[in-house]
Design a protein around this motif. Structure first.
Motif, short mmCIF file in Angstrom:
data_model
loop_
_atom_site.label_atom_id
_atom_site.label_comp_id
_atom_site.label_asym_id
_atom_site.label_seq_id
_atom_site.Cartn_x
_atom_site.Cartn_y
_atom_site.Cartn_z
N TYR A 66 0.68 -1.45 0.16
CA TYR A 66 -0.08 -0.03 0.27
C TYR A 66 1.04 0.94 -0.04
CZ TYR A 66 -3.52 -3.22 1.56
OH TYR A 66 -4.25 -4.33 1.58
N ASN A 95 0.06 6.50 2.37
CA ASN A 95 -1.13 5.67 2.38
C ASN A 95 -2.26 5.04 3.31
OD1 ASN A 95 -3.66 4.39 1.63
ND2 ASN A 95 -2.86 2.28 0.04
N SER A 155 -4.58 5.19 4.36
CA SER A 155 -5.24 3.22 4.78
C SER A 155 -4.05 2.82 6.27
CB SER A 155 -5.16 2.23 3.64
OG SER A 155 -3.67 1.81 3.99
N TYR A 215 -5.13 1.08 10.18
CA TYR A 215 -4.06 -0.07 10.28
C TYR A 215 -3.48 -0.38 11.66
CZ TYR A 215 -5.61 -1.15 5.48
OH TYR A 215 -6.34 -1.61 4.58
C1 NAG Z 1 -3.87 2.26 -0.10
O1 NAG Z 1 -3.72 1.55 0.45
C2 NAG Z 1 -5.65 0.70 -0.27
C3 NAG Z 1 -5.53 -0.81 0.39
O2 NAG Z 1 -6.53 -0.58 2.27
C4 NAG Z 1 -5.48 0.10 -1.69
O3 NAG Z 1 -6.91 -0.08 -1.72
C5 NAG Z 1 -4.70 1.35 -2.32
O4 NAG Z 1 -4.54 0.56 -3.52
C6 NAG Z 1 -3.62 1.85 -1.80
N1 NAG Z 1 -3.56 3.28 -2.51
C7 NAG Z 1 -2.16 3.12 -3.17
C8 NAG Z 1 -1.96 4.64 -3.83
O5 NAG Z 1 -1.43 2.64 -2.86
#
Ligand code: NAG
Ligand code: NAG
Length: 564
Positions: free
Chosen positions: A163, A168, A170, A174
Motif C-alpha cells: 500500500y 497511504n 489507509s 491499520y
Molecule cells: C492504499 O491502501 C488501500 C488498501 O487499504 C489500497 O486499496 C490502495 O490501492 C492503496 N493506494 C495506493 C495508492 O497504493
C-alpha cells in the motif's frame, strides 16, 4: 536520532547580552538543586534497535528488516538481525535497570512481531504478545513504570509493499487497529503510551532523503504526505483511547517529538529571529501545532504554499486539514514526549531555485554550528546544554505549558575502541540535566527524563558505529555481554539525589565513577581472553583498546586543562 544536511561551520561572534532575560549571564553557570518529588528517571530503547530475533517466533518483516538487508544502505552493511539480543536477554536488562533504580523504562512494541502482516484481521502472533507481556510484568515486579511507544519506525513490510506505507491514508486505520489491540492486551498494566517516536525523522528521512527505511526520495512531497497521515493516525489512536479505554485504564496518550533548538545567529536581527522561529516551526511545530491547535504552523503554510505557487502547482505541497479534521486533531496530546540532542544557529538564506523543491529548501534558512562546541560522537551531535533549556521554555510558551516527559537525551561516541570511562558522556548528562533543572525552575512542566539509551544498539543507518548506550555491548561476542560505562554510576547518583544536591557531593561523583570504570575496563579487556581464545582479533582488540585508553587519558587531561 537524525542526521543533518547543509550544515556550514562558521566562527560565530555571539555576545552574552543577547540572552533571554531568564538566562542572563547563566549560560554556563551550574545550578545546584533538586527536582520536584516524584520526578521520574528512566532510560530508553526501541524494538528494532535492541531486540534482534528478527524472524523468530512468528515475527513478520518490518521495513527496517527489508532496508537493512539491502547491501549498501547501512554503515558496514550492518543489520538489526541479532543486535543486543534483547528478545532473549530482557530479564538481565531489567536487572540492570533495577540496579540503577530507574523509575521508568521506555521501550517500543514491534508492530510486525504482534501482527506479522500488519493487519489485525489476518493474524495475531500470540508469541509476540507474550514477549511484551513478560517484559511488562517483569518491569512492574521491579517497580519500574513502562512507557510504551507504539511506533518506533518498524512498519510491517507488507503494508509498505502492498500500500505504500505512510504515503497511504489507509495506514491510519491499520495503525489504529494495532494500537487498539495493544490497549486491550496491555492497557491494564501500561499507563503511558506514546503513539509515534520522532515523526519528523519518519517523514523526512524515510520519504524525502531516503536515508532511513523505506528509503524513498519523494522530494518536496513525500515527507509532507507521510506526516499528514501520521498526525491523523496519532489523533485517531488518541480518540480510540479516549472513548474506549480511558475510563477503565486511566492512562495517558502522547506523542514523542524530537527537535534541535534553533538559535538566531544574531538575535538583534529580525530576519535571523524569524529564520530561527521557522526552523522550530518546521521541526517541532510541524507536529506540535496540529496536536495542540489543530493545524500546521502559519509560517509552514505560507512558505510551502508560496513555493508551490512559484513552481506552478495549483495546490500547496503541504496537505490541508478540513475543518472537521482540525477539530478532530486538536487537543490530542495528554503529555508531550520530547527528544532533544543538540542545537543549531540559524540565519536567513534564500534558497536558489536550482536546488529544486524539498523540505530543506522550503525553509529558506541556513544552519550553522559553532566550532567550539564539543562533538564527541555523531557528526551532527554537538553538546550545547543551554539549548535544551531554551527549547523547553519554547514548548512552555508555544503550547500552553503541557506536561512534558523527556523521552530521549544523550550522546554517542564514535571511537572505534572500547573505553568505558566515558567522561564526555558524564559531562553531557550532567550539563543537559542541569539545564533541564533550570527549565523546571523556570516553570516548565517537566515530569520525567529518559536517558538515551540504556544499551549500545543498532544506530539506524550508522549501524553499530555510533554507541549511545549507558551500557557497552560487546557485539562481537555471541552472547552480547553488557558492561557498565562510567556514566551509569554518574546517572545513578543523579537519580538517587534527584538532582544535584551540592557542589562537594557532585564533585565526588565523578571520582567514584572513574574508579568504577577502571575496574570495568579491566573486566572487559580480560573477558575475551578468558572466555574464548580462538579469535586473534579478540586479542588484538584489547591491545588496541589499551592504547586508546591511554590516548583518551591524554585527551582528557588536555580538555580539563582547557575547561578550568
Ligand atoms: C492504499 O491502501 C488501500 C488498501 O487499504 C489500497 O486499496 C490502495 O490501492 C492503496 N493506494 C495506493 C495508492 O497504493
Ligand atoms: C556491503 O555489501 C556490498 C555488496 O555485497 C559490498 O560490495 C560492500 O563492499 C559491502 N560493504 C562493506 C563495508 O562490507
Amino acid at each position: 536520532m537524525q542526521r543533518w544536511y547543509h550544515v556550514v561551520t562558521l566562527v560565530l561572534l555571539v555576545s552574552a547580552s543577547e540572552d533571554f532575560d531568564w538566562t542572563k549571564n547563566q549560560r554556563t553557570s551550574f545550578y545546584y538543586g533538586t527536582f520536584p518529588p516524584g520526578f521520574s528517571w528512566g532510560a530508553g530503547s526501541s524494538a528494532y534497535q535492541t531486540e534482534g530475533a528478527w524472524n523468530i517466533d512468528g515475527k513478520g518483516l518490518s521495513i527496517w528488516d527489508a532496508f537493512a538487508h539491502k547491501k549498501g544502505t547501512i554503515s558496514s552493511n550492518a543489520t538489526g538481525d541479532s543486535s543486543c539480543e534483547g528478545y532473549y536477554k530482557f530479564k538481565d536488562d531489567v536487572g540492570l535497570m533495577k540496579d540503577m533504580k530507574l523509575n521508568h523504562y521506555r521501550f517500543s512494541i514491534s508492530w510486525p512481531r504482534i501482527l506479522p502482516n500488519g493487519l489485525k484481521n489476518e493474524q495475531i502472533n500470540e508469541k509476540g504478545l507474550k514477549y511484551y507481556d513478560d517484559l511488562i510484568n517483569m518491569l512492574l515486579e521491579n517497580k519500574i513504570t513502562p512507557i510504551v511507544t507504539l511506533y518506533h519506525w518498524d512498519l510491517p513490510q507488507l503494508l509498505q509493499e502492498r500500500y505504500g506505507g505512510w504515503q497511504n491514508s489507509s495506514m491510519i486505520n491499520y495503525f489504529n487497529d494495532f494500537a487498539n489491540l495493544c490497549f486491550e492486551k496491555f492497557g491494564n498494566k501500561v499507563k503511558y503510551w506514546i503513539t509515534f517516536n520522532n515523526p519528523w525523522s519518519i517523514a523526512v528521512e524515510g520519504y524525502e532523503t531516503g536515508e532511513h527505511a523505506p528509503g524513498l526520495k519523494l522530494r518536496g512531497i513525500g515527507a509532507y504526505k507521510a506526516a499528514h497521515n501520521i498526525i491523523k493516525a496519532h489523533a485517531k489512536v488518541w480518540h480510540t483511547y479516549d472513548t474506549q479505554w480511558r475510563s477503565k485504564q486511566k492512562g495517558m496518550v502522547g506523542i514523542s517529538l524530537t527537535a534541535d533548538w534553533g538559535e538566531p545567529v544574531d538575535s538583534t536581527n529580525q530576519r535571523d529571529i524569524e529564520a530561527a522561529d521557522r526552523y522550530m516551526q518546521f521541526s517541532l511545530g510541524w507536529f506540535a501545532s496540529p496536536v495542540f491547535y489543530g493545524d500546521y504552523p502559519q509560517v509552514m503554510k505560507e512558505y510551502i504554499g508560496r513555493k508551490s505557487g512559484q513552481q506552478g502547482l495549483g495546490l500547496s505541497r503541504l496537505p490541508v486539514f478540513t475543518p472537521q479534521e482540525k477539530s478532530y486533531v486538536k487537543g490530542t496530546c495528554d503529555f508531550l514526549g520530547v527528544g532533544h540532542f543538540t542545537t543549531r544557529y540559524v540565519t536567513q538564506r534564500n534558497q536558489p531555485s536550482t536546488l529544486g523543491d524539498s523540505y530543506f529548501t522550503d525553509r529558506d534558512l541556513a544552519e550553522l554550528v559553532d566550532p567550539v562546541w564539543p562533538d564527541p560522537g555523531s557528526e551532527w551531535l554537538y553538546a550545547v546544554p543551554w539549548g535544551f533549556r531554551r527549547m523547553l521554555n519554547f514548548i512552555k510558551s508555544q503550547y500552553g505549558n503541557p506536561m512534558v516527559y523527556v523521552t530521549e537525551n544523550g550522546v554517542s561516541e564514535k571511537i572505534m575502541c572500547t573505553d568505558l570511562c566515558d567522561h564526555w558522556r558524564i559531562h553531557y548528562y550532567k550539563d543537559y540535566i542541569n539545564e533541564m533543572l533550570k527549565a523546571v525552575k523556570d516553570g516548565v512542566n517537566v515530569k520525567g527524563y529518559t536517558a538515551w539509551s540504556l544499551l549500545d544498539n543498532f544506530e539506524w543507518d550508522e549501524g553499530y558505529s555510533e554507541r549511545f548506550g549507558l551500557f557497552y555491548v560487546d557485539f562481537s561476542s555471541k552472547n552480547k555481554p553488557r558492561y557498565p560505562k562510567a556514566s551509569v554510576q554518574y546517572y545513578k547518583r543523579i537519580i538517587s539525589s534527584n538532582g544535584f544536591p551540592n557542589q562537594r557531593e557532585v564533585e565526588s561523583w565523578k571520582r567514584k565513577s572513574k574508579e568504577m570504570c577502571s575496574t570495568s575496563n579491566q573486566l572487559l579487556a580480560a573477558d575475551p581472553l578468558i572466555g574464548h581464545m580462538e579469535l586473534v582479533t579478540e586479542i588484538v582488540v584489547p591491545t588496541v583498546c589499551t592504547l586508546c585508553i591511554l590516548l583518551s587519558a591524554v585527551l582528557l587531561m588536555f580538555l580539563l586543562r582547557r575547561r578550568f
